[in-house]
Design an enzyme around this catalytic site. Structure first.
Site, PDB file in Angstrom:
ATOM      1  CB  CYS A 101       5.224  65.195  20.163  1.00  0.00           C
ATOM      2  SG  CYS A 101       3.640  64.673  19.490  1.00  0.00           S
ATOM      3  CB  CYS A 158       4.649  57.451  17.945  1.00  0.00           C
ATOM      4  SG  CYS A 158       3.786  57.947  19.468  1.00  0.00           S
TER       5      CYS A 158
HETATM    6  N1  DGL Z   1       4.040  61.013  21.381  1.00  0.00           N
HETATM    7  C1  DGL Z   1       3.356  61.550  20.279  1.00  0.00           C
HETATM    8  C2  DGL Z   1       4.082  61.325  18.969  1.00  0.00           C
HETATM    9  O1  DGL Z   1       5.294  61.221  18.953  1.00  0.00           O
HETATM   10  C3  DGL Z   1       1.852  61.492  20.172  1.00  0.00           C
HETATM   11  C4  DGL Z   1       1.056  60.462  20.892  1.00  0.00           C
HETATM   12  C5  DGL Z   1      -0.422  60.865  20.929  1.00  0.00           C
HETATM   13  O2  DGL Z   1      -0.760  61.755  21.699  1.00  0.00           O
HETATM   14  O3  DGL Z   1      -1.210  60.304  20.132  1.00  0.00           O
HETATM   15  O4  DGL Z   1       3.500  61.301  17.920  1.00  0.00           O
END
Ligand code: DGL
Length: 273
Positions: free
Chosen positions: A79, A193
């Site tokens: 993440c 993301c």
């Molecule tokens: N998948 C996450 C990232 O790479 C965050 C997505 C979220 O929960 O807003 O930032």
């Protein structure tokens, strides 16, 4: 599932939702005998609209609980939002190697011809000083445009649940970059993301509809897979890995809709934390 036999110790992947599956996929391809725990903080989702203080308070504590419960050999923060805010704190809190996921600005700067790069992430990620540092270090001669989209995160969650998708979401997200000064010269988009590689097809379709110049979409999944292999060193993998486990915080009313997507990533068991 505590294990004293190191060959059985899993690798823990962590995200707010399904995004980390885009990091898990190349890792499984490189390391097919890797046992996997995939943790999704559904109770804290979405991360991208939260404050730095909320993420910093939540993520290290949660990873601590997960490590205590599953005894992984390596933890991967799959993440960007959690990594760009809390990577150092997580490393300080855990006594195992921690791999973070940070925007792939370096490879984008190496390959961009027009020297205009878009960084598409969550709102929280694109405002991080961590991103300023990556941009200054690797893309000092580039124009680096940034845009945060919570709707694109939700689109990825919907896609993995097999729900109908609105093509306008990907279009609006791309326009968020293209409509900035110099945006029409952009030739590379960093998917900053982990949810976004899951909707790359939708982004490519949106780029065609908008008639942009050819766009290269980049993310760090393959580099992270190599990093896991490197950090694992000579520690053995099991001959036959245990079935992958998905762990969710909180209660997810539509978890049943995710079962078949999770299965396609080898995650056949679902646990609650
Ligand atoms: N998948 C996450 C990232 O790479 C965050 C997505 C979220 O929960 O807003 O930032």
């Amino acid at each position: 599932m505590q294990s004293d036999n190191h060959a059985e110790a899993p690798v823990l992947f962590f995200d707010s939702g399904v995004g980390g599956l885009s990091i898990l996929a190349p890792a499984r391809e490189l390391l097919p005998r890797m046992p996997v725990i995939y943790a999704a903080d559904r109770a804290g989702y979405p991360y991208g609209t939260k404050s730095e203080a909320e993420i910093a308070a939540r993520v290290p504590a949660l990873l601590g609980r997960l490590v205590e419960r599953y005894r992984p050999r390596i933890a991967v923060i799959a993440c960007n939002t959690a990594s760009t805010i809390a990577l150092a704190a997580v490393r300080a809190a855990l006594d195992i190697p921690v791999v973070g996921t940070v925007p792939a600005i370096k490879p984008a700067a190496l390959s961009s011809k027009t020297r205009v790069i878009g960084v598409l992430g969550t709102e929280a990620t694109v405002r991080q000083p961590y991103v300023d540092r990556l941009a200054a270090e690797h893309g000092a001669d580039c124009t680096i445009l940034r845009h945060g989209s919570a709707a694109l995160v939700a689109l990825a969650e919907a896609k993995l649940r097999g729900q109908p998708l609105d093509p306008e979401v990907a279009r609006t997200a791309l326009l968020g970059l293209i409509e900035q000064p110099d945006g029409e010269r952009m030739d590379s988009v960093v998917l900053a993301c982990t949810h976004f590689p899951l909707v790359q097809q939708e982004l490519e379709q949106a780029a065609r509809t908008l008639g942009t110049r050819p766009l290269a979409f980049l993310h760090g999944g393959e580099g992270i897979a190599r990093r896991i292999a490197y950090l694992n060193g000579d520690l053995p993998w099991p001959e036959t890995p245990a079935p992958g486990i998905a762990v969710f915080t909180g209660s997810d009313p539509d978890i049943a809709e995710l079962r078949s997507a999770l299965k396609s990533y080898g995650l056949t068991q679902i646990n609650a934390l």
